[in-house]
Design a protein around this motif. Structure first.
Motif, short mmCIF file in Angstrom:
data_model
loop_
_atom_site.label_atom_id
_atom_site.label_comp_id
_atom_site.label_asym_id
_atom_site.label_seq_id
_atom_site.Cartn_x
_atom_site.Cartn_y
_atom_site.Cartn_z
N ASN A 1 -3.06 -3.62 5.08
CA ASN A 1 -2.82 -3.50 3.61
C ASN A 1 -1.79 -2.85 3.01
O ASN A 1 -1.44 -2.64 1.90
N PHE A 2 -0.72 -2.36 4.09
CA PHE A 2 0.47 -1.70 3.75
C PHE A 2 1.68 -3.03 3.73
O PHE A 2 2.86 -2.47 3.35
N THR A 3 1.12 -4.17 4.09
CA THR A 3 2.18 -5.30 4.31
C THR A 3 2.19 -6.29 3.02
O THR A 3 3.24 -6.96 3.01
N VAL B 1 1.03 6.89 6.29
CA VAL B 1 -0.24 6.14 6.45
C VAL B 1 -1.63 6.81 6.54
O VAL B 1 -2.43 6.63 5.81
N CYS C 1 -2.55 8.63 3.26
CA CYS C 1 -2.90 7.71 2.30
C CYS C 1 -4.34 7.06 2.74
O CYS C 1 -5.42 7.27 2.03
N HIS D 1 -1.92 -0.84 -0.33
CA HIS D 1 -1.35 0.50 -0.74
C HIS D 1 0.14 0.52 -0.45
O HIS D 1 0.74 1.55 -0.14
N ALA D 2 0.86 -0.59 -0.32
CA ALA D 2 2.36 -0.90 -0.08
C ALA D 2 2.95 -0.25 -1.17
O ALA D 2 4.12 0.49 -0.96
N LEU E 1 3.37 3.19 -0.51
CA LEU E 1 4.46 3.71 0.42
C LEU E 1 5.79 3.85 -0.12
O LEU E 1 6.53 4.49 0.27
N SER F 1 -1.56 5.28 -7.76
CA SER F 1 -0.82 4.62 -6.84
C SER F 1 0.51 5.51 -6.66
O SER F 1 0.81 5.96 -5.42
#
Length: 265
Positions: free
Chosen positions: A71-73, A116, A119, A142-143, A146, A193
């Motif tokens: 989900n961070f990508t 991460v 988060c 969630h990128a 980040l 966010s």
């Protein structure tokens, strides 16, 4: 934009490929992933259903745990906001990584892990408490948080640096994340966010800068195996003293890996 002194040089200063390869490794990797996933999603060839995060999928009988990372990508499809976040990542993230982790990429990976973990912990607490309060931090991706973490950490490292907000407003570096947060609030953006990114960055800054000074103890340490892994596969830079070689046959140590020969040959 960040001040010119000590930052990664811009595209106009050199060719695009030279600029890209000059970026620090973590920033370059994230930028590449966000460009690739954004363009692939825009072209309709990226199956986002396998990437997004949902606790109901991660808590089922056969948990889909890869979603905790995938989900961070994905930063989104190409748009003005997507482009601005890529610029923030390359400028503020690259500048921060170069100054903080230029000598040890493994430390930068630990920073990412702390962010991460923070988060996903906040997301989980928000998910579990959703019946009592609105799930403010629950997101499929969630990128964006980040990227905001990098900006916040840059602001802590350069509190008095003079920056320009979209070329109109001059302010100090320490106010930059909150200025962007205020803009998102005014323009109806995803404020929570941004708040998540600030909390992620603040957690790392507190554990590595504030707490050790107050207590004399370091709770965030880079494991030797991670440093050896980075050294073995040529990921960024890792000082030899951080590797903690146990014996000369360690797979992470290749100083004398030539072919042996008998005397007289």
């Amino acid at each position: 934009m960040p001040p010119r002194q000590g930052q990664v040089r811009g595209v106009n200063d050199r060719g695009a490929m030279d600029w890209y390869h000059a970026l620090p490794p973590i920033t370059r990797a994230l930028l590449t992933v966000y460009l690739a996933t954004g363009l692939a999603a825009w072209a309709g060839v990226l199956p986002l259903k396998y990437l997004y995060h949902d606790w109901r999928l991660e808590f089922k009988r056969v948990p889909e745990l890869w979603r905790l990372l995938t989900n961070f990508t994905f930063l989104g499809k190409p748009s003005f906001g997507w482009l601005m976040q890529l610029i923030w990542l390359a400028s503020y993230g690259g500048s921060y990584e170069q100054a903080k982790f230029g000598g040890n990429t493994a430390d930068g990976i630990v920073m990412m892990f702390v962010g991460v973990t923070t988060c996903m912990s906040l997301d989980l607490l928000s998910f579990l408490g959703g019946w009592l309060i609105p799930p403010l931090f629950v997101r499929y991706f969630h990128a964006s948080a980040l990227v905001f973490q990098f900006m916040y950490l840059w602001s802590k490292q350069n509190p008095e640096a003079q920056v320009s907000l979209y070329g109109f407003i001059k302010l100090n570096g320490k106010h930059l994340p909150f200025a962007f947060l205020a803009l998102d609030l005014l323009m109806g953006g995803d404020v929570w966010s941004d708040v998540m990114g600030i909390l992620m960055g603040h957690m790392y800054w507190f554990l590595t800068e504030v707490y050790p000074l107050a207590s004399g103890r370091h709770v965030v340490r880079t494991p030797a195996w991670l440093s050896r892994l980075c050294l073995q596969y040529g990921i960024g830079r890792v000082p030899i003293q951080a590797v903690n070689l146990v014996n000369p046959s360690d797979t992470g140590f290749r100083a004398f890996s030539g072919r042996g020969r008998r005397l007289g040959d």
